[in-house]
Design an enzyme around this catalytic site. Structure first.
Site, PDB file in Angstrom:
ATOM      1  N   HIS A 126       0.816  -1.222   0.000  1.00 34.66           N
ATOM      2  CA  HIS A 126       0.000   0.000   0.000  1.00 34.66           C
ATOM      3  C   HIS A 126       0.850   1.273   0.000  1.00 34.66           C
ATOM      4  O   HIS A 126       0.412   2.309  -0.495  1.00 34.66           O
ATOM      5  CB  HIS A 126      -0.937   0.006   1.209  1.00 34.66           C
ATOM      6  CG  HIS A 126      -1.998  -1.055   1.125  1.00 34.66           C
ATOM      7  ND1 HIS A 126      -2.887  -1.314   2.133  1.00 34.66           N
ATOM      8  CD2 HIS A 126      -2.305  -1.936   0.133  1.00 34.66           C
ATOM      9  CE1 HIS A 126      -3.689  -2.300   1.785  1.00 34.66           C
ATOM     10  NE2 HIS A 126      -3.351  -2.698   0.578  1.00 34.66           N
ATOM     11  N   PHE A 372      -0.751  -8.133   5.091  1.00 37.27           N
ATOM     12  CA  PHE A 372       0.575  -7.548   4.835  1.00 37.27           C
ATOM     13  C   PHE A 372       0.525  -6.220   4.083  1.00 37.27           C
ATOM     14  O   PHE A 372       1.388  -5.938   3.229  1.00 37.27           O
ATOM     15  CB  PHE A 372       1.460  -8.560   4.076  1.00 37.27           C
ATOM     16  CG  PHE A 372       1.394  -9.945   4.645  1.00 37.27           C
ATOM     17  CD1 PHE A 372       1.773 -10.193   5.945  1.00 37.27           C
ATOM     18  CD2 PHE A 372       0.922 -11.001   3.883  1.00 37.27           C
ATOM     19  CE1 PHE A 372       1.696 -11.463   6.492  1.00 37.27           C
ATOM     20  CE2 PHE A 372       0.838 -12.276   4.419  1.00 37.27           C
ATOM     21  CZ  PHE A 372       1.222 -12.503   5.726  1.00 37.27           C
ATOM     22  N   CYS A 373      -0.487  -5.389   4.356  1.00 35.42           N
ATOM     23  CA  CYS A 373      -0.612  -4.081   3.687  1.00 35.42           C
ATOM     24  C   CYS A 373      -0.575  -4.225   2.167  1.00 35.42           C
ATOM     25  O   CYS A 373      -0.008  -3.363   1.470  1.00 35.42           O
ATOM     26  CB  CYS A 373       0.468  -3.105   4.135  1.00 35.42           C
ATOM     27  SG  CYS A 373       0.459  -2.789   5.887  1.00 35.42           S
ATOM     28  N   ALA A 374      -1.127  -5.320   1.663  1.00 38.15           N
ATOM     29  CA  ALA A 374      -1.145  -5.549   0.210  1.00 38.15           C
ATOM     30  C   ALA A 374      -2.462  -6.261  -0.116  1.00 38.15           C
ATOM     31  O   ALA A 374      -2.466  -7.397  -0.604  1.00 38.15           O
ATOM     32  CB  ALA A 374       0.061  -6.372  -0.213  1.00 38.15           C
TER      33      ALA A 374
END
Ligand code: PMP
Length: 446
Positions: A126, A372-374
């Site tokens: 992100h 995982f911020c994805a």
């Protein structure tokens, strides 16, 4: 796992925290196995030694006339030079100290000329996906191989007007799969279409040398705390023209050369050029010094030796995990794609948060679970696993969860930690866990 341990696999760069012991819910204590380097790597002992030697001499940078201020200012600039050499940047590139990769990419987003078109794969972290202005951003669908990434970018850039500035943002190594992206090829595709490329090197920098000139990238961003220098500094390096023309990222002391109040009661400000333009306020000289120390330590250890050892640990980890029934390792670019020491996996019939909590509470192993911020990437990766043949015994409590478990390691990881993880996952799959944990890792009330 009973494979004998080759002395060549010994951790080449000692890190702090090797003797930390943690309590187990099963009773007793165990040495903590830190396998979450991709989130934050432990500090190298060498980095800590360098920082500790500097701290008595710490003073304000660019401000004081005294000896310690001069020393701190000189060390900040020497650290910048070390990073400059480490990255192999072009002579007229800027090297800016920031707080992190997120900070660096936001700084660059704010410095783009107003009509810049941005191109980014949906598979980015992100921090690399979100800073760009919505209206002018093209989001490319996930590729299925390195060549597919090159082809997709080529197609996306084919019709673009060369009259507008363009920027491609791409990761060097995925924070979920660890896979290496074809950065040099993507940079030449971008350049052929008159666009620039920024490399998100948050996961690449701790594991591989980055040669900005050789890769042909225009900008590079990375974080100190992921490359063994956890003192709050990051780096943005690259082409000076857009950075020099942009409004300072932080307005304040240090960025301004001259400030006057006009007769009309407004401010007339003349900003500095160069790195100080975007580094207002008191610079984090300790963080910058730590990053430079980590660069030196990695270069001295030699990346080829580090990569060779990392590959051996990776083979041990992926081979061990893949042999456990129900475990699927996540890969976007295909099974043969080279990767750094980052491995994510799901286990059929298991909630990832339950496994991660049990690894911590019952085995003293620190991994990470989640998205995982994805988020878009996880939708692609774990969605593909769920679309596989239906299993009769799949009782995944969370149904179609896209969460996974991630283990990541680096130059301070003893091979025993890798083996311990494989053994622990195997024991969880075969024998279950002692307790049921909530999503936050707390034990559920009996
Ligand atoms: N990009 C990637 C690929 C990352 O893995 C991370 C951190 N997980 C970031 C960017 C952001 O780094 P930071 O949190 O240090 O800003």
């Amino acid at each position: 796992t009973s494979a004998p341990i080759d002395p060549a696999l010994r951790a080449p760069l000692p890190v702090l925290g090797r003797d930390v012991t943690v309590p187990l819910v099963t009773g007793g204590h165990v040495t903590y196995a830190a396998l979450d380097y991709a989130a934050s790597a432990p500090a190298l002992e060498r980095v800590w030694d360098d920082v500790a030697a500097f701290l008595p001499y710490y003073g304000s940078v660019h401000r004081g006339a005294g000896y310690l201020s001069q020393l701190s200012t000189a060390l900040l600039e020497r650290s910048r030079d070390t990073v400059r050499q480490h990255l192999g940047v072009r002579p007229d590139d800027e090297v800016l100290f920031t707080r992190s990769t997120t900070d660096s990419l936001n700084l660059l987003a704010g410095a783009l000329p107003g009509d810049t078109e941005v191109y980014v794969f949906e598979t980015e972290h992100h921090a690399a996906l979100l800073p760009w202005h919505d209206g002018a951003t093209t989001v490319l669908a996930a590729p299925c191989s390195a060549q597919d990434a090159v082809d997709r970018l080529t197609a996306a850039l084919a019709g673009r007007s060369r009259g507008r500035p363009g920027l491609v943002c791409v990761t060097g190594a995925s924070n979920v799969t660890g896979e290496l992206w074809p950065v040099a090829e993507l940079a030449s595709v971008a350049h052929a279409a008159g666009a620039r490329l920024v490399l998100d090197a948050a996961q690449l920098a701790p594991h591989r040398p980055i040669d900005v000139g050789a890769l042909g990238v225009d900008y590079v961003a990375f974080s100190g705390h992921k490359m063994y220098a956890p003192f709050g500094a990051g780096v943005l390096a690259g082409r000076a023209d857009w950075l020099g023309a942009a409004r300072p990222y932080l307005a304040g002391g240090g960025a301004s050369r001259r400030v006057e109040v006009t007769a009309a009661g407004t401010l007339d400000v003349q900003w500095h050029g160069g790195s100080t333009r975007h580094e207002a306020g008191s610079p984090n000289v300790v963080g910058a010094y730590a990053v430079a120390s980590a660069c030196r330590a990695l270069a001295e250890a030699g990346f080829s030796a580090l990569v060779e050892r990392e590959d051996a640990l990776l083979r041990r980890l992926t081979g061990g995990l893949a042999a456990i029934p129900g475990v699927t390792l996540l890969s976007l670019l295909g099974d043969g794609a080279p990767r750094v020491g980052v491995v994510s996996f799901v286990i059929e019939g298991w909630r990832s948060s339950q496994v991660a909590a049990a690894l911590s509470a019952e085995h003293g192993i620190g991994v990470r679970d989640g998205l995982f911020c994805a988020h878009p990437l996880m939708r692609v990766l774990v969605g593909a696993v769920h679309q596989g043949p239906a299993s009769g015994r799949d009782s995944r409590p969370q149904g179609r969860s896209q969460h996974a478990i991630r283990a990541s390691f680096g130059a301070g990881t003893p091979v025993e930690h890798v083996d311990r993880l494989v053994d622990a996952v195997s024991s969880i799959v075969h024998e279950g866990t002692r307790h049921e944990y909530r999503n936050d890792g707390e034990r559920c009330a009996p």
